[in-house]
Design a protein around this motif. Structure first.
Motif, PDB file in Angstrom:
ATOM      1  N   ASP A 163       0.839  -1.137   0.055  1.00 41.63           N
ATOM      2  CA  ASP A 163      -0.044  -0.034   0.056  1.00 41.63           C
ATOM      3  C   ASP A 163       0.762   1.367  -0.077  1.00 41.63           C
ATOM      4  OD1 ASP A 163       1.081  -0.020   2.556  1.00 41.63           O
ATOM      5  OD2 ASP A 163      -0.840   0.169   3.705  1.00 41.63           O
ATOM      6  N   GLY A 164       2.247   1.274  -0.003  1.00 39.35           N
ATOM      7  CA  GLY A 164       3.027   2.211  -0.185  1.00 39.35           C
ATOM      8  C   GLY A 164       3.661   2.875   1.157  1.00 39.35           C
ATOM      9  N   SER A 165       2.960   2.323   2.312  1.00 43.07           N
ATOM     10  CA  SER A 165       3.579   2.684   3.573  1.00 43.07           C
ATOM     11  C   SER A 165       5.036   2.145   3.782  1.00 43.07           C
ATOM     12  CB  SER A 165       2.558   2.286   4.695  1.00 43.07           C
ATOM     13  OG  SER A 165       2.432   0.844   4.630  1.00 43.07           O
ATOM     14  N   ARG A 166       5.750   2.942   4.421  1.00 43.18           N
ATOM     15  CA  ARG A 166       7.381   2.856   4.397  1.00 43.18           C
ATOM     16  C   ARG A 166       7.387   1.765   5.515  1.00 43.18           C
ATOM     17  NH1 ARG A 166       9.999   6.624   1.427  1.00 43.18           N
ATOM     18  NH2 ARG A 166       8.533   7.098  -0.483  1.00 43.18           N
ATOM     19  N   ASP A 167       8.094   0.761   5.477  1.00 41.23           N
ATOM     20  CA  ASP A 167       8.495  -0.027   6.685  1.00 41.23           C
ATOM     21  C   ASP A 167      10.065  -0.291   6.983  1.00 41.23           C
ATOM     22  OD1 ASP A 167       9.405  -1.493   4.513  1.00 41.23           O
ATOM     23  OD2 ASP A 167       7.750  -3.143   5.032  1.00 41.23           O
TER      24      ASP A 167
ATOM     25  N   ALA B 177       1.035  13.135  -4.090  1.00 41.45           N
ATOM     26  CA  ALA B 177       0.070  12.644  -5.124  1.00 41.45           C
ATOM     27  C   ALA B 177       0.666  11.775  -6.334  1.00 41.45           C
ATOM     28  CB  ALA B 177      -0.620  13.917  -5.648  1.00 41.45           C
ATOM     29  N   SER B 178       1.975  12.263  -6.517  1.00 44.32           N
ATOM     30  CA  SER B 178       2.761  11.536  -7.509  1.00 44.32           C
ATOM     31  C   SER B 178       3.039  10.027  -6.969  1.00 44.32           C
ATOM     32  CB  SER B 178       3.968  12.227  -7.979  1.00 44.32           C
ATOM     33  OG  SER B 178       4.411  11.419  -8.905  1.00 44.32           O
TER      34      SER B 178
ATOM     35  N   GLN C 141      -1.373   2.472  -9.454  1.00 48.92           N
ATOM     36  CA  GLN C 141      -1.176   1.776 -10.655  1.00 48.92           C
ATOM     37  C   GLN C 141      -0.100   0.677 -10.569  1.00 48.92           C
ATOM     38  OE1 GLN C 141      -1.164   4.736 -14.095  1.00 48.92           O
ATOM     39  NE2 GLN C 141      -0.907   6.144 -12.272  1.00 48.92           N
ATOM     40  N   GLY C 142       0.678   0.526  -9.580  1.00 44.78           N
ATOM     41  CA  GLY C 142       1.777  -0.400  -9.592  1.00 44.78           C
ATOM     42  C   GLY C 142       2.753  -0.301 -10.544  1.00 44.78           C
ATOM     43  N   ILE C 143       3.053   0.935 -11.037  1.00 44.55           N
ATOM     44  CA  ILE C 143       4.269   1.234 -11.787  1.00 44.55           C
ATOM     45  C   ILE C 143       5.337   1.931 -11.127  1.00 44.55           C
ATOM     46  CG2 ILE C 143       2.412   1.464 -13.520  1.00 44.55           C
ATOM     47  CD1 ILE C 143       2.782   4.781 -13.149  1.00 44.55           C
ATOM     48  N   GLU C 144       6.616   2.220 -11.793  1.00 40.27           N
ATOM     49  CA  GLU C 144       7.819   2.694 -11.209  1.00 40.27           C
ATOM     50  C   GLU C 144       7.145   4.298 -11.113  1.00 40.27           C
ATOM     51  OE1 GLU C 144      11.207   2.224 -13.594  1.00 40.27           O
ATOM     52  OE2 GLU C 144      11.227   0.122 -13.317  1.00 40.27           O
ATOM     53  N   TYR C 145       7.903   4.744  -9.899  1.00 38.08           N
ATOM     54  CA  TYR C 145       7.997   5.927  -9.368  1.00 38.08           C
ATOM     55  C   TYR C 145       9.200   7.046  -9.590  1.00 38.08           C
ATOM     56  CZ  TYR C 145       8.063   9.332  -5.485  1.00 38.08           C
ATOM     57  OH  TYR C 145       8.301  10.538  -4.996  1.00 38.08           O
TER      58      TYR C 145
ATOM     59  N   TYR D  22      17.122  22.515   3.622  1.00 41.28           N
ATOM     60  CA  TYR D  22      16.447  21.618   2.611  1.00 41.28           C
ATOM     61  C   TYR D  22      17.252  21.502   1.481  1.00 41.28           C
ATOM     62  CZ  TYR D  22      11.980  21.926   4.652  1.00 41.28           C
ATOM     63  OH  TYR D  22      10.623  21.884   5.577  1.00 41.28           O
ATOM     64  N   ARG D  23      17.481  20.139   1.057  1.00 45.65           N
ATOM     65  CA  ARG D  23      18.362  19.863  -0.281  1.00 45.65           C
ATOM     66  C   ARG D  23      17.394  19.085  -1.214  1.00 45.65           C
ATOM     67  NH1 ARG D  23      23.766  20.684   0.295  1.00 45.65           N
ATOM     68  NH2 ARG D  23      24.304  19.199  -0.920  1.00 45.65           N
ATOM     69  N   TRP D  24      17.894  19.316  -2.442  1.00 45.12           N
ATOM     70  CA  TRP D  24      17.128  18.607  -3.407  1.00 45.12           C
ATOM     71  C   TRP D  24      17.507  17.151  -3.476  1.00 45.12           C
ATOM     72  CZ3 TRP D  24      12.937  20.170  -6.059  1.00 45.12           C
ATOM     73  CH2 TRP D  24      12.747  21.331  -6.324  1.00 45.12           C
ATOM     74  N   HIS D  25      16.467  16.266  -3.816  1.00 44.20           N
ATOM     75  CA  HIS D  25      16.745  14.727  -4.032  1.00 44.20           C
ATOM     76  C   HIS D  25      15.828  14.120  -5.167  1.00 44.20           C
ATOM     77  CE1 HIS D  25      18.347  15.188   0.168  1.00 44.20           C
ATOM     78  NE2 HIS D  25      18.674  13.830   0.095  1.00 44.20           N
ATOM     79  N   MET D  26      16.470  13.021  -5.793  1.00 44.36           N
ATOM     80  CA  MET D  26      15.754  12.647  -6.553  1.00 44.36           C
ATOM     81  C   MET D  26      15.250  11.224  -6.193  1.00 44.36           C
ATOM     82  SD  MET D  26      14.500  11.342  -9.633  1.00 44.36           S
ATOM     83  CE  MET D  26      15.125  12.510 -10.973  1.00 44.36           C
ATOM     84  N   ALA D  27      13.989  10.982  -5.916  1.00 43.02           N
ATOM     85  CA  ALA D  27      13.298   9.741  -5.610  1.00 43.02           C
ATOM     86  C   ALA D  27      13.107   8.933  -6.795  1.00 43.02           C
ATOM     87  CB  ALA D  27      12.410   9.989  -4.522  1.00 43.02           C
ATOM     88  N   ARG D  28      13.438   7.578  -6.545  1.00 41.43           N
ATOM     89  CA  ARG D  28      12.816   6.529  -7.313  1.00 41.43           C
ATOM     90  C   ARG D  28      12.368   5.392  -6.807  1.00 41.43           C
ATOM     91  NH1 ARG D  28      13.870   7.466 -12.850  1.00 41.43           N
ATOM     92  NH2 ARG D  28      15.616   9.061 -13.190  1.00 41.43           N
ATOM     93  N   GLY D  29      11.163   4.741  -7.271  1.00 39.73           N
ATOM     94  CA  GLY D  29      10.615   3.529  -6.649  1.00 39.73           C
ATOM     95  C   GLY D  29      10.251   2.411  -7.527  1.00 39.73           C
ATOM     96  N   ALA D  30      10.294   1.261  -7.288  1.00 35.86           N
ATOM     97  CA  ALA D  30       9.990   0.279  -8.189  1.00 35.86           C
ATOM     98  C   ALA D  30       9.384  -0.896  -7.436  1.00 35.86           C
ATOM     99  CB  ALA D  30      11.152  -0.450  -8.607  1.00 35.86           C
ATOM    100  N   PRO D  31       8.025  -1.359  -7.970  1.00 33.25           N
ATOM    101  CA  PRO D  31       7.227  -2.508  -7.570  1.00 33.25           C
ATOM    102  C   PRO D  31       8.016  -3.742  -7.705  1.00 33.25           C
ATOM    103  CG  PRO D  31       6.454  -1.849  -9.784  1.00 33.25           C
ATOM    104  CD  PRO D  31       7.539  -0.935  -9.367  1.00 33.25           C
ATOM    105  N   ILE D  32       7.858  -4.587  -6.737  1.00 39.67           N
ATOM    106  CA  ILE D  32       8.507  -6.028  -6.720  1.00 39.67           C
ATOM    107  C   ILE D  32       7.147  -6.978  -6.536  1.00 39.67           C
ATOM    108  CG2 ILE D  32       9.827  -7.575  -5.427  1.00 39.67           C
ATOM    109  CD1 ILE D  32      11.601  -5.134  -6.574  1.00 39.67           C
ATOM    110  N   LYS D  33       7.152  -7.934  -7.493  1.00 37.67           N
ATOM    111  CA  LYS D  33       6.123  -8.815  -7.640  1.00 37.67           C
ATOM    112  C   LYS D  33       6.386 -10.277  -7.585  1.00 37.67           C
ATOM    113  CE  LYS D  33       3.792  -5.524 -10.567  1.00 37.67           C
ATOM    114  NZ  LYS D  33       3.048  -5.173 -11.941  1.00 37.67           N
TER     115      LYS D  33
END
Length: 409
Positions: free
Chosen positions: A51-55, A91-92, A99-103, A116-127
């Motif tokens: 569900d996207g909640s960080r663990d 929201a993004s 949608q279960g897609i890469e972020y 505050y410093r700029w960051h690039m975040a990427r996430g991927a679903p594991i199935k």
């Protein structure tokens, strides 16, 4: 046989228990290796539930944010995202989860010291092997240096752009209020590029003496400040040579020699240079690789072409530029233009071209015949540019557009 059955069951249960202990030990060992590896990388690593909640976060997260594990769990991490980016970022992220897609996203994260410093975040679903989403993994990389470089580059570009605009405004002098024996109107429009408003096309109209007027239109390669600077070089040097030389061809040959010998061009220029003498009604001209100038004879639809008389300007020393002449009658119309006028259309294979511009030039209404020459010259400009805009609509990306119309009086 019956007395031996319980022993077999007991042995099987013991084996299963042993296997589970081995698997659990291997899992703990694997998790330990992952955490050790995750804590050595310079980036922030995280995992999340379906569900996207960080663990999970690696140690880099806690060192950077100063948050505790309890403060970070679930959606607590949003508290350190900059308020300006937090709504769109959340929201993004939620959209990717649904949608279960890469972020992927960029935002600012608050450091433990409040910066505050700029960051690039990427996430991927594991199935799993059945396609069911079981976990998310992701990383955050500090891109502040890259962002600062981008901002610096943008500031430098804006500064250069402003200088180029000011230089070009200074170069595009207003037309003289009176020209001997001709009415002149112009249209200039820079290409719709990232450097919009600063192109390499230019025009110039000025008196050489009481009866003779210079008509100039050129195009230097490039855009922006460099192009504007080269326009200044070509335009001002041409003026000096036209004043000092006895013929148009002598002036252009001297200009090409000065540009080529001293390596003053970063590229090349195309150029039309004409001198119209209202006393003799003769236009003497040199065309250095520019589009053919068109001449519409008064009271007719016949359009003549005045073709190039020499190669492009500023590349090779020793090139010779021939001078041609043509006599203009009362009401004859000259159209001098850059390739931005002809090279528009739905595709590269179907462009307006010289034929299309000729048709626009000759499409004179009956009303125009009785208009004064100034009004007729303005009407020709508007008609040609309207045709160019119509041809360019949803078609080939256009270049700078420069058009000079002169009608003999």
């Amino acid at each position: 046989m019956q007395t031996k059955q319980p022993k077999k069951v007991a042995a099987s249960a013991a084996a299963k228990s042993f296997s589970l202990r081995i698997n659990a030990a291997r899992l703990r060992e694997s998790e330990l290796r992952f955490r050790q590896m995750a804590n050595t990388v310079p980036n922030i690593l995280w995992t999340a539930r379906p569900d996207g909640s960080r663990d999970y976060y690696n140690q880099r997260w806690y060192d950077y944010t100063g948050l505790t594990v309890d403060q970070t769990q679930e959606w607590g991490w949003l508290s350190v995202v900059h308020p300006d980016e937090a709504p769109n970022m959340a929201a993004s992220y939620r959209s990717a989860i649904e949608q279960g897609i890469e972020y992927a996203d960029e935002f600012r994260l608050r450091r433990s010291d409040g910066e505050y410093r700029w960051h690039m975040a990427r996430g991927a679903p594991i199935k799993d092997d059945k396609g069911k989403l079981i976990r998310w993994v992701g990383a955050c990389s500090d891109i502040t240096a890259h962002k600062e470089a981008e901002q610096l580059q943008a500031a430098l570009f804006q500064r250069e752009h402003t200088i180029a605009l000011q230089l070009q405004d200074a170069l595009q002098r207003p037309l003289p209020s009176v020209t001997a024996g001709i009415a002149v109107r112009v249209h200039y429009e820079a290409a719709l590029t990232e450097e919009a408003g600063v192109g390499g096309d230019f025009y110039d109209v000025f008196a050489l003496d009481k009866t003779c007027t210079a008509l100039v239109l050129g195009d230097v390669s490039g855009k922006g400040l460099k192009a504007a600077a080269q326009v200044a070089t070509v335009r001002n040097m041409l003026r000096a040579f036209l004043y000092s030389c006895s013929t148009v061809s002598d002036a252009v040959n001297a200009l090409n020699h000065a540009l080529a010998e001293n390596n003053l061009m970063e590229g090349f220029a195309t150029l039309f240079v004409g001198a119209y003498d209202s006393a003799s009604k003769i236009l003497k001209y040199v065309n250095c690789g520019q589009e053919p100038t068109l001449l519409l004879r008064a009271g007719t639809t016949r359009v003549e072409q005045l073709p190039p008389t020499g190669p492009i300007l500023g590349c090779l020393d020793g090139e010779r530029y021939l001078e041609m002449s043509v006599t203009l009658g009362r009401g004859d119309t000259l159209a001098i233009f850059s390739d931005g006028v002809t090279e528009v259309g739905p595709s590269r294979l179907h462009m307006l071209g010289i034929e299309g511009v000729s048709a626009l030039l000759s499409n004179t209404s009956l009303e125009e015949v009785n208009w004064d020459v100034e009004r007729r010259a303005e009407a020709v400009v508007q008609r040609v540019i309207a045709g160019v805009n119509a041809a360019a609509l949803n078609g080939v990306t256009r270049d700078d557009v420069c058009l000079l119309v002169a009608i003999a009086t």
